[in-house]
Design a protein around this motif. Structure first.
Motif, PDB file in Angstrom:
ATOM      1  N   GLY A  69     103.336  82.059  20.437  1.00  0.00           N
ATOM      2  CA  GLY A  69     103.387  81.088  19.351  1.00  0.00           C
ATOM      3  C   GLY A  69     102.089  80.302  19.215  1.00  0.00           C
ATOM      4  N   PHE A  70     101.520  79.906  20.356  1.00  0.00           N
ATOM      5  CA  PHE A  70     100.236  79.198  20.309  1.00  0.00           C
ATOM      6  C   PHE A  70      99.155  80.077  19.666  1.00  0.00           C
ATOM      7  CE2 PHE A  70     102.067  76.498  23.653  1.00  0.00           C
ATOM      8  CZ  PHE A  70     101.630  75.257  23.226  1.00  0.00           C
ATOM      9  N   GLN A  71      99.203  81.360  20.005  1.00  0.00           N
ATOM     10  CA  GLN A  71      98.193  82.263  19.443  1.00  0.00           C
ATOM     11  C   GLN A  71      98.411  82.448  17.943  1.00  0.00           C
ATOM     12  OE1 GLN A  71      99.182  85.314  22.324  1.00  0.00           O
ATOM     13  NE2 GLN A  71      97.351  84.846  23.523  1.00  0.00           N
ATOM     14  N   ILE A  72      99.673  82.432  17.520  1.00  0.00           N
ATOM     15  CA  ILE A  72      99.956  82.545  16.085  1.00  0.00           C
ATOM     16  C   ILE A  72      99.441  81.311  15.337  1.00  0.00           C
ATOM     17  CG2 ILE A  72     101.785  82.706  14.338  1.00  0.00           C
ATOM     18  CD1 ILE A  72     103.398  84.385  16.323  1.00  0.00           C
ATOM     19  N   VAL A  73      99.573  80.141  15.953  1.00  0.00           N
ATOM     20  CA  VAL A  73      99.018  78.937  15.316  1.00  0.00           C
ATOM     21  C   VAL A  73      97.536  79.170  14.992  1.00  0.00           C
ATOM     22  CG1 VAL A  73      98.476  76.482  15.533  1.00  0.00           C
ATOM     23  CG2 VAL A  73     100.594  77.356  16.525  1.00  0.00           C
ATOM     24  N   ALA A  74      96.802  79.702  15.978  1.00  0.00           N
ATOM     25  CA  ALA A  74      95.365  79.928  15.772  1.00  0.00           C
ATOM     26  C   ALA A  74      95.133  80.898  14.612  1.00  0.00           C
ATOM     27  CB  ALA A  74      94.731  80.457  17.055  1.00  0.00           C
ATOM     28  N   ASP A  75      95.955  81.941  14.518  1.00  0.00           N
ATOM     29  CA  ASP A  75      95.794  82.928  13.435  1.00  0.00           C
ATOM     30  C   ASP A  75      96.047  82.323  12.057  1.00  0.00           C
ATOM     31  OD1 ASP A  75      95.081  85.435  14.705  1.00  0.00           O
ATOM     32  OD2 ASP A  75      97.078  85.431  15.599  1.00  0.00           O
ATOM     33  N   VAL A  76      97.164  81.623  11.913  1.00  0.00           N
ATOM     34  CA  VAL A  76      97.503  81.112  10.583  1.00  0.00           C
ATOM     35  C   VAL A  76      96.551  79.970  10.183  1.00  0.00           C
ATOM     36  CG1 VAL A  76      99.891  81.893  10.589  1.00  0.00           C
ATOM     37  CG2 VAL A  76      99.372  79.608  11.471  1.00  0.00           C
ATOM     38  N   ASP A  77      96.095  79.217  11.176  1.00  0.00           N
ATOM     39  CA  ASP A  77      95.127  78.156  10.890  1.00  0.00           C
ATOM     40  C   ASP A  77      93.821  78.768  10.376  1.00  0.00           C
ATOM     41  OD1 ASP A  77      94.339  75.291  11.119  1.00  0.00           O
ATOM     42  OD2 ASP A  77      92.846  76.133  12.490  1.00  0.00           O
ATOM     43  N   ARG A  78      93.422  79.865  10.999  1.00  0.00           N
ATOM     44  CA  ARG A  78      92.189  80.547  10.589  1.00  0.00           C
ATOM     45  C   ARG A  78      92.334  81.135   9.180  1.00  0.00           C
ATOM     46  NH1 ARG A  78      87.258  79.740  11.009  1.00  0.00           N
ATOM     47  NH2 ARG A  78      86.083  81.537  10.350  1.00  0.00           N
ATOM     48  N   MET A  79      93.519  81.622   8.854  1.00  0.00           N
ATOM     49  CA  MET A  79      93.751  82.135   7.494  1.00  0.00           C
ATOM     50  C   MET A  79      93.482  81.026   6.477  1.00  0.00           C
ATOM     51  SD  MET A  79      97.148  84.443   8.291  1.00  0.00           S
ATOM     52  CE  MET A  79      97.607  84.847   6.604  1.00  0.00           C
ATOM     53  N   GLY A  80      93.975  79.835   6.768  1.00  0.00           N
ATOM     54  CA  GLY A  80      93.722  78.699   5.884  1.00  0.00           C
ATOM     55  C   GLY A  80      92.233  78.414   5.757  1.00  0.00           C
ATOM     56  N   ALA A  81      91.515  78.493   6.888  1.00  0.00           N
ATOM     57  CA  ALA A  81      90.076  78.205   6.871  1.00  0.00           C
ATOM     58  C   ALA A  81      89.327  79.239   6.028  1.00  0.00           C
ATOM     59  CB  ALA A  81      89.537  78.195   8.302  1.00  0.00           C
ATOM     60  N   LEU A  82      89.776  80.491   6.069  1.00  0.00           N
ATOM     61  CA  LEU A  82      89.091  81.541   5.308  1.00  0.00           C
ATOM     62  C   LEU A  82      89.327  81.368   3.805  1.00  0.00           C
ATOM     63  CD1 LEU A  82      89.755  84.367   7.878  1.00  0.00           C
ATOM     64  CD2 LEU A  82      87.480  83.631   7.133  1.00  0.00           C
ATOM     65  N   ALA A  83      90.545  80.951   3.419  1.00  0.00           N
ATOM     66  CA  ALA A  83      90.801  80.641   2.006  1.00  0.00           C
ATOM     67  C   ALA A  83      89.896  79.490   1.574  1.00  0.00           C
ATOM     68  CB  ALA A  83      92.274  80.290   1.802  1.00  0.00           C
ATOM     69  N   LEU A  84      89.744  78.517   2.457  1.00  0.00           N
ATOM     70  CA  LEU A  84      88.841  77.392   2.185  1.00  0.00           C
ATOM     71  C   LEU A  84      87.408  77.878   1.949  1.00  0.00           C
ATOM     72  CD1 LEU A  84      88.344  74.227   2.262  1.00  0.00           C
ATOM     73  CD2 LEU A  84      87.838  74.533   4.699  1.00  0.00           C
ATOM     74  N   HIS A  85      86.948  78.800   2.775  1.00  0.00           N
ATOM     75  CA  HIS A  85      85.587  79.346   2.607  1.00  0.00           C
ATOM     76  C   HIS A  85      85.412  79.961   1.213  1.00  0.00           C
ATOM     77  CE1 HIS A  85      84.742  78.455   6.638  1.00  0.00           C
ATOM     78  NE2 HIS A  85      84.687  79.655   7.187  1.00  0.00           N
ATOM     79  N   VAL A  86      86.432  80.704   0.777  1.00  0.00           N
ATOM     80  CA  VAL A  86      86.349  81.345  -0.547  1.00  0.00           C
ATOM     81  C   VAL A  86      86.233  80.269  -1.628  1.00  0.00           C
ATOM     82  CG1 VAL A  86      87.577  82.759  -2.253  1.00  0.00           C
ATOM     83  CG2 VAL A  86      87.590  83.430   0.168  1.00  0.00           C
ATOM     84  N   ALA A  87      87.079  79.239  -1.513  1.00  0.00           N
ATOM     85  CA  ALA A  87      87.049  78.157  -2.505  1.00  0.00           C
ATOM     86  C   ALA A  87      85.684  77.466  -2.522  1.00  0.00           C
ATOM     87  CB  ALA A  87      88.149  77.142  -2.198  1.00  0.00           C
ATOM     88  N   LYS A  88      85.088  77.320  -1.353  1.00  0.00           N
ATOM     89  CA  LYS A  88      83.785  76.640  -1.278  1.00  0.00           C
ATOM     90  C   LYS A  88      82.668  77.459  -1.939  1.00  0.00           C
ATOM     91  CE  LYS A  88      84.357  73.341   2.446  1.00  0.00           C
ATOM     92  NZ  LYS A  88      84.001  72.956   3.831  1.00  0.00           N
ATOM     93  N   VAL A  89      82.764  78.772  -1.819  1.00  0.00           N
ATOM     94  CA  VAL A  89      81.772  79.607  -2.516  1.00  0.00           C
ATOM     95  C   VAL A  89      81.929  79.418  -4.029  1.00  0.00           C
ATOM     96  CG1 VAL A  89      80.953  81.951  -2.984  1.00  0.00           C
ATOM     97  CG2 VAL A  89      81.650  81.324  -0.667  1.00  0.00           C
ATOM     98  N   ALA A  90      83.188  79.421  -4.508  1.00  0.00           N
ATOM     99  CA  ALA A  90      83.433  79.214  -5.944  1.00  0.00           C
ATOM    100  C   ALA A  90      82.849  77.871  -6.387  1.00  0.00           C
ATOM    101  CB  ALA A  90      84.927  79.278  -6.239  1.00  0.00           C
TER     102      ALA A  90
END
Lengths: 216, 216
Positions: B83-104
């Motif tokens: 579960g702790f490892q899943i937190v890291a995965d889903v948190d990173r997914m959010g960060a990657l969506a953020l990166h896309v938005a920042k490029v836009a």
């Protein structure tokens, strides 16, 4: 119980430090492979990555055994949980060094990098290795001051990475799109490698003080 | 004790599913922001990212409380650790969506993408969102068969990502190096987002069967 915990935690941190050190060595070799278009070194990094994966799995098992047999509570429990997160960071550092080596292999016998950016990558490589060794050091010493300094070391990497992009974006870039794509991805690998070393530092601060450092 | 564990584990998985779903929404909006050069949507993703970060911290606390108060053993203990490892995965997914938005946002009012590759990103966006929703689904159902299928869904993303590179590397690429750099990084963000969704699937397989699926 507490003595066994301290002993096993020490062994676990040794494993983490070992993975971190190996990731540093891998990044050093991968950078050489990249700069010299040296296929043999690139292959070495790729082969040796298996060992890093094995050690990461062993580290996870060590942390798990610690949790199962020592049943740490409160602060100790948080330390072990952070340990699992550190495994993920150092394992990822190894994977990023592997990515660099694979680019070198893919472009061989050509060099992946235009000569113009060699200096940037030599320096990013040097910094990455330094960061990995600092992270290894603080895993072993658990010194929160030293651990907090890793973040500052990373500033130099960020600066280089930013400069690299100005070189790429310059109208005078003469090396074509394919080289720009390689340089972009490679730059990202070094930057992420450094980010994970910083994350290790932050987690060690937390492990030894119980406080999560502010993000800068 | 076991009832309390099951209840708290359910609440924890709900939080994880929530983060995963929000990351999917963020990626959907970020892709729209990217394709339409829509600053307002990009800003929305950037603002809403704070909520994802908060939920990730809450999820970590939930897992920690579970560990501290329920003291799960054997299989249950492994489930919580995953579960702790899943937190890291889903948190990173959010960060990657953020990166896309920042490029836009960075390229606004221009579009970051040359029209030629819009179709690729529309499709990679669609797949990324689908993967995030599948990952959310299996977090809630804990169905190992469904979880294992996420890996297959990701094959389409890998194919698209590969094709995107052939477009970039083509001699006919007319959009200059700056656009190529953006396309390279953006492609990487979508690919990594998908990788983390796959990782969630793999971890759910492990949680519900005790077996780590082979890497393909």
């Amino acid at each position: 119980m507490r003595t066994a915990y301290i002993q096993q935690m020490g062994a676990f941190n040794d494993t983490l430090g070992d993975i971190c050190g190996r990731s540093g060595v891998a990044m050093e070799k991968a950078t050489n492979a990249l700069l010299q278009a040296d296929l043999a070194i690139a292959e070495e990094v790729i082969t040796e990555h298996d060992e890093i994966r094995k050690l990461s799995k062993r580290a996870e098992e060590e942390a798990f055994t610690l949790l199962a047999l020592q049943a740490p509570v409160a602060g100790d429990l948080r330390v072990v949980v952070s340990g699992f997160q550190i495994v993920a960071d150092v394992d990822r550092m190894g994977a990023l060094a592997l990515h660099v080596a694979k680019v070198a292999r893919r472009r061989h016998p050509k060099r992946a990098l235009p000569e113009e950016v060699n200096g940037y990558f030599a320096e990013m490589g040097r910094l990455a290795v330094e960061l990995a060794y600092s992270a290894r050091e603080v895993l072993l010493t658990q010194d929160p001051h030293q651990a907090a300094e890793i973040e500052e070391q990373d500033d130099a990497m960020d600066d280089l990475h930013r400069h690299l992009f100005t070189v790429l974006m310059d109208r005078d870039w003469k090396h074509g799109v394919a080289a720009a794509v390689d340089v972009t991805l490679l730059g990202r690998y070094y930057e992420r490698f450094a980010d994970h070393a910083v994350a290790v530092g932050r987690r060690v601060v937390f492990q030894s003080t119980g406080v999560v450092p502010d993000e800068n």
